[in-house]
Design a protein around this motif. Structure first.
Motif, short mmCIF file in Angstrom:
data_model
loop_
_atom_site.label_atom_id
_atom_site.label_comp_id
_atom_site.label_asym_id
_atom_site.label_seq_id
_atom_site.Cartn_x
_atom_site.Cartn_y
_atom_site.Cartn_z
N THR A 55 0.86 -1.18 0.00
CA THR A 55 0.00 0.00 0.00
C THR A 55 0.89 1.23 0.00
N ASP A 84 -5.25 3.98 -11.50
CA ASP A 84 -5.94 2.72 -11.78
C ASP A 84 -5.26 2.02 -12.95
N TYR A 124 -2.40 10.57 -2.66
CA TYR A 124 -2.47 9.33 -3.45
C TYR A 124 -2.48 8.15 -2.51
N ARG A 153 -2.89 3.74 -3.02
CA ARG A 153 -3.26 2.57 -3.83
C ARG A 153 -2.55 1.34 -3.27
#
Ligand SMILES: [Cu+2]
Length: 262
Positions: free
Chosen positions: A61, A122, A147, A149
């Motif tokens: 992560t 993505d 950010y 992800r």
């Protein structure tokens, strides 16, 4: 003779067992690990920030909070470096080989290494998406960028996370809040302005030894680092196939020897 054969057989049997043990112990490594990165400006961008890398097995992560970036513009961002123990770091102005005052992405590459993971918002995260500016995060009107992800990474990346570093790109030397051709074309893609691709900030994992040695586990060889989930699964499949093949070799060898002995 019999003793020798037994020893060789034992060695053959031990190899796949060691591989299997190595794989399982790596997969069940204790809890998530966190690494902090302070992002510092490159190219006098005045950008700065903090990146947190949390690693749970091969689930990485990435959280980034930056400020001072070109407002309203996409910022290509990557994890650069090598998983093979090379000494990559963040460049300074001495990397500006042509002396134009800007460390371009190409000039920085010998210092910070190739793209390992593209930190897109993505889709694909491989180096192929390095310039996918349509899938890169966009800075807010005040120049901040947030950010987050979670990406499935290869075991190589998980093992060498402390050798890698985060780079954010996109600078605005003439301060007009957009990317223009004021400092020429990008060295990576002449259709893009240099401002869009030149590095703006870079940071190393705090406390990381430069080019640290692999931390335990089985050396996975020279397979290219593969940050995408698809490629990781592919590598896992190859690993499993190798184990099956190795086990098969032992069985065949045993049978052949049994036949010879008989
Ligand atoms: Cu980069």
């Amino acid at each position: 003779m019999t003793a020798k054969r037994t020893t060789r057989l034992a060695a053959l049997v031990a190899l796949p067992m060691a591989l299997a043990l190595g794989t399982s112990s790596a997969a069940t490594a204790a809890g998530p690990k966190g690494f902090q990165i302070d992002l510092s400006q490159l190219n006098n961008s005045r950008a700065s920030g903090t990146a947190m890398l949390s690693l749970d097995g091969t689930e990485l992560t990435v959280k980034i909070e930056s400020q001072g970036l070109t407002p309203g513009q996409p910022h290509a961002q990557h994890i650069h470096g090598s998983t093979e123990g090379h000494d990559f770091t963040c460049p300074d102005i001495t990397a500006d080989k042509d002396g134009d005052g800007i460390v371009t992405t190409s000039e920085g590459l010998p210092v910070y290494g190739n793209i390992n993971i593209s930190l897109t918002v993505d889709g694909d995260t491989t180096p192929d998406s390095g310039l996918a500016v349509d899938r890169m995060p966009v800075a807010e009107a005040d120049g901040t960028l947030s950010y987050e992800r979670t990406i499935t990474v290869s075991q190589d990346v998980a093992d060498h996370i402390q050798d890698l570093h985060v780079v954010q790109h996109g600078i605005d030397p003439n301060g007009n809040n957009k990317y223009d051709f004021g400092v020429g074309k990008s060295d990576l893609d002449p259709k893009l302005p240099q401002e869009a691709t030149a590095p703006a900030a870079c940071g190393l994992v705090k406390g990381a030894a430069v080019g640290s040695v692999p931390a335990g586990g089985v050396e996975t060889g020279t397979a290219a680092a593969s940050p995408s989930g698809v490629q990781s699964r592919g590598m896992a499949a190859v690993g499993a196939a190798t184990l099956v093949a190795a086990a098969g070799t032992v069985v065949v060898t045993r049978r052949r020897r049994a036949a010879q002995d008989g």
